[in-house]
Design an enzyme around this catalytic site. Structure first.
Site, short mmCIF file in Angstrom:
data_model
loop_
_atom_site.label_atom_id
_atom_site.label_comp_id
_atom_site.label_asym_id
_atom_site.label_seq_id
_atom_site.Cartn_x
_atom_site.Cartn_y
_atom_site.Cartn_z
N ASP A 95 -31.99 -60.81 -16.85
CA ASP A 95 -31.88 -59.38 -17.11
C ASP A 95 -31.73 -59.16 -18.62
O ASP A 95 -30.78 -59.64 -19.22
CB ASP A 95 -30.62 -58.90 -16.38
CG ASP A 95 -30.61 -57.43 -16.07
OD1 ASP A 95 -31.12 -56.66 -16.91
OD2 ASP A 95 -30.08 -57.04 -15.02
N ASP A 195 -33.51 -53.80 -18.59
CA ASP A 195 -32.54 -52.73 -18.36
C ASP A 195 -32.98 -51.43 -19.06
O ASP A 195 -33.42 -51.48 -20.22
CB ASP A 195 -31.19 -53.19 -18.94
CG ASP A 195 -30.04 -52.29 -18.54
OD1 ASP A 195 -29.85 -52.09 -17.34
OD2 ASP A 195 -29.32 -51.80 -19.44
N GLU A 245 -36.42 -51.17 -15.44
CA GLU A 245 -35.56 -50.15 -14.84
C GLU A 245 -35.83 -48.84 -15.58
O GLU A 245 -35.58 -48.73 -16.77
CB GLU A 245 -34.09 -50.53 -14.99
CG GLU A 245 -33.20 -49.55 -14.24
CD GLU A 245 -31.76 -49.53 -14.72
OE1 GLU A 245 -30.89 -49.14 -13.94
OE2 GLU A 245 -31.50 -49.88 -15.89
N HIS A 319 -26.57 -53.01 -8.01
CA HIS A 319 -25.17 -53.04 -8.46
C HIS A 319 -24.71 -51.70 -9.02
O HIS A 319 -23.56 -51.58 -9.42
CB HIS A 319 -25.02 -54.13 -9.52
CG HIS A 319 -25.85 -53.84 -10.73
ND1 HIS A 319 -27.24 -53.89 -10.71
CD2 HIS A 319 -25.51 -53.44 -11.98
CE1 HIS A 319 -27.69 -53.53 -11.89
NE2 HIS A 319 -26.67 -53.26 -12.69
N ASP A 320 -25.61 -50.72 -9.11
CA ASP A 320 -25.23 -49.39 -9.60
C ASP A 320 -25.16 -48.37 -8.47
O ASP A 320 -24.88 -47.19 -8.72
CB ASP A 320 -26.25 -48.87 -10.61
CG ASP A 320 -26.29 -49.68 -11.88
OD1 ASP A 320 -25.26 -50.27 -12.24
OD2 ASP A 320 -27.36 -49.73 -12.52
O1 TEU Z 1 -28.23 -48.81 -15.47
C1 TEU Z 1 -28.73 -47.62 -16.00
C2 TEU Z 1 -28.42 -46.40 -15.31
O2 TEU Z 1 -29.03 -45.42 -15.66
C3 TEU Z 1 -27.41 -46.36 -14.21
O3 TEU Z 1 -26.43 -47.30 -14.35
C4 TEU Z 1 -26.76 -45.04 -14.24
O4 TEU Z 1 -26.40 -44.76 -15.54
C5 TEU Z 1 -25.50 -45.05 -13.44
O5 TEU Z 1 -25.82 -45.27 -12.13
C6 TEU Z 1 -24.80 -43.74 -13.69
O6 TEU Z 1 -24.85 -42.87 -12.64
C7 TEU Z 1 -28.34 -49.97 -16.19
C8 TEU Z 1 -27.57 -51.07 -15.50
O7 TEU Z 1 -28.15 -51.33 -14.25
C9 TEU Z 1 -26.13 -50.67 -15.42
O8 TEU Z 1 -25.36 -51.58 -14.69
C10 TEU Z 1 -25.63 -50.54 -16.83
O9 TEU Z 1 -24.32 -50.03 -16.81
C11 TEU Z 1 -26.50 -49.61 -17.68
O10 TEU Z 1 -27.88 -49.86 -17.52
C12 TEU Z 1 -26.21 -49.81 -19.14
O11 TEU Z 1 -26.68 -51.05 -19.55
#
Ligand code: TEU
Length: 539
Positions: A95, A195, A245, A319-320
């Site tokens: 990643d 990312d 992403e 994971h989000d």
């Molecule tokens: O995620 C980007 C992202 O847009 C989501 O995390 C969103 O901001 C979040 O769900 C808020 O509602 C990526 C990664 O997957 C995440 O884990 C990181 O925190 C983020 O980028 C920053 O690097």
């Protein structure tokens, strides 16, 4: 790589398996579970970051892109992981967090010491201490700028204050990032996940957003396609499996990101389908999912990408995200049925399916009852914001129970043993109690389990070319209970019917009339109607 018949498994290492009894998952923990993944049948593993990091955003705040954080293991552990996975026919995707670095990264540290070369690596703007350069908001809450008094400058952070956005306009930054890709490519990886890579190109001028949080100025920004083409060409990763992403992106841009003629990426994650339960588009306002909207989004993206030669990464969980079964299914009364229906709903779509750790077991949201149980920076920030905006503690906890990213970060449920078999000590985040029944040990040998349903879906993709390469068309557009589509390849056809409701649903014609033979489903036989959360795949 031809990836239409491939399936990717996402690992969040901190929560996957703890091999050394410190309560945190690690690389050796992953190595120990490769046979489990081989049994599932996945082709690739995407691991979220384990590079040196202060871990304010669990590794998405990278302080050294070429070194392994000791909490996860060593470089030789990582090399062993790649080699051991390879022996089992599984490739690794790492990643790359290239929109921002941790403020502990050497580049940022040198920038705040005043070295102009490194100031130019980031987005610093002059300004008075009481007025940020724009009113843009951080995705984790609050203004997106932070003031550095001794420099008399503000820096941009679209995420946490310790995640400073890189200045991609600077060719030296782009060259550094290419070097990092080459470094990892030479270790034998099969691909990369990038990312928030559609946020890398910022506007020429920074102005207030009078209609929103600023995202319209930097999302799919002015040079993003050019930067991606250059990154891919110069680091020699065209042909590897790459997924971007894409935050708040558009269909037109995703076609360009993923059409092979553009030589950008193999596929894209988009998130519109995961906002159909946001009231007025607000993540922190609850609403039951709008299944009609979900269907329209799938139809638009699946057919739109397909018609224009784009390629989707298809997924429910990462994971989000809170667990899909707790959002779109019924994780109590129809637990197995809804886990299987949701799995089939996306595995038969056109695109590369991603399985997020534990999804193949039917893992659910944690639904914690107290703020001390939460760990995620976004959840902790928004808890305070919600209280400040007048929500009660009970309301805020209810909302986090549905929306927190921690719902997807609980320890992998390996067994009914203490700590879910994830660790011998109390894990960094506690598992939900249901690990006693929902766990890998209970499922791997049970032919009817959610795990074995996923295993069959993966096997079917390898066996039937129509699943990997067929065209797609959505049907039954006016039915707001059932997601339905057809795949076709030559004279072959598959029909996929998914009931998103906890009651029987009838279609305009009998289910039996859609096809002769059932390829797979989550109930025995075929009735005229669909049973609660039934999926029927007919050929
Ligand atoms: O995620 C980007 C992202 O847009 C989501 O995390 C969103 O901001 C979040 O769900 C808020 O509602 C990526 C990664 O997957 C995440 O884990 C990181 O925190 C983020 O980028 C920053 O690097």
């Amino acid at each position: 790589m031809n990836f239409s018949d491939k399936v990717v498994y996402q690992i969040y290492p901190k929560s996957f398996c703890d091999s050394n009894g410190d309560g945190n998952g690690d690389i050796r923990g992953i190595i120990g579970k490769l046979d489990y993944l081989k049994r599932l049948g996945v082709d690739l593993i995407w691991s979220t970051p384990f590079f040196v990091s202060p871990m304010n955003d669990n590794g998405y705040d990278v302080a050294d892109y070429r070194a392994i954080d000791p909490r996860f293991g060593t470089m030789s552990d990582v090399e062993e992981l790649i080699a051991e996975a390879d022996k089992r026919g599984i490739g690794l995707m790492f990643d790359m967090v290239f929109n921002h670095t941790s403020t502990e990264h050497e580049w940022f540290q040198r920038a705040i010491k005043g070295e102009q070369k490194y100031i130019d690596y980031y987005i610093f703007k002059d300004g008075a201490p009481d007025k940020p350069p724009t009113n843009w908001e951080s995705k984790f809450g609050g203004n997106a700028w932070e003031y550095v008094p001794h420099l008399k400058k503000w820096y941009l952070h679209l995420f946490d204050v310790t995640q400073a956005d890189l200045n991609w306009e600077n060719p030296e930054v782009r060259a550094e990032l290419k070097d990092i890709l080459c470094f990892w490519k030479s270790k034998g990886l099969k691909g990369f996940r990038f990312d928030v890579v559609n946020l890398i190109s910022k506007p020429a001028e920074f102005v207030d957003d009078d209609r929103g949080d600023g995202r319209r100025f930097y999302t799919d920004g002015r040079h993003v396609h050019e930067f991606l083409k250059e990154l891919v060409a110069d680091s020699g990763i065209d042909g590897m499996i790459t997924v971007g992403e894409m935050s708040s992106t558009s269909l037109d841009n995703c076609i360009r990101y993923t059409n092979p003629n553009e030589h950008e990426l193999s596929m894209a994650f988009s998130f519109h389908h995961l906002k159909v339960d946001y009231k007025d588009g607000q993540k922190w306002e609850l609403m039951p999912p709008d299944i009609g909207a979900l269907k329209k989004l799938f139809a638009t993206w699946q057919e739109g990408m397909s018609d224009a030669g784009g390629w989707n990464a298809v997924f429910w969980c990462n994971h989000d995200q809170p667990r899909a079964i707790s959002r779109f299914g019924d994780d109590k009364n129809y637990w197995a049925q809804s886990a299987k229906m949701l799995a089939a709903a996306i595995h038969f779509m056109r695109g590369t399916p991603y399985i997020y750790q534990g999804e193949e077991l039917g893992m659910t949201n944690a639904k914690y009852t107290s703020i001390d149980q939460y760990r995620d920076v976004e959840s902790l920030n928004y808890y305070n914001i919600m209280l400040k905006n007048g929500k009660t503690v009970e309301e805020a906890i209810e909302i986090l129970g549905e929306r927190s990213r921690d719902n997807g970060r609980t320890p992998m449920q390996w067994s009914a043993e203490k700590h879910a078999g994830f660790s011998t000590v109390e894990p960094w985040i506690i598992p939900p109690d249901n690990y006693k029944t929902i766990n890998a040990a209970a499922e791997v040998d049970d032919p009817d389990s959610v795990f074995n349903f996923y295993r069959q879906l993966i096997a079917l993709r390898k066996r039937y070319k129509i699943i990997a390469d067929g065209d797609i068309k959505f049907i039954e557009p006016d039915n707001n209970d059932v997601l339905a589509y057809e795949r076709t390849l030559g004279d072959q056809k598959l029909t996929v019917l998914c009931n998103f409701r906890d009651h029987d649903v009838r279609l305009r014609q009998s289910v039996k009339d859609f096809g002769g033979e059932k390829l797979i489903g989550n109930y025995d036989g075929v009735e005229d109607y669909l049973r609660p959360f039934e999926v029927a795949v007919l050929k």
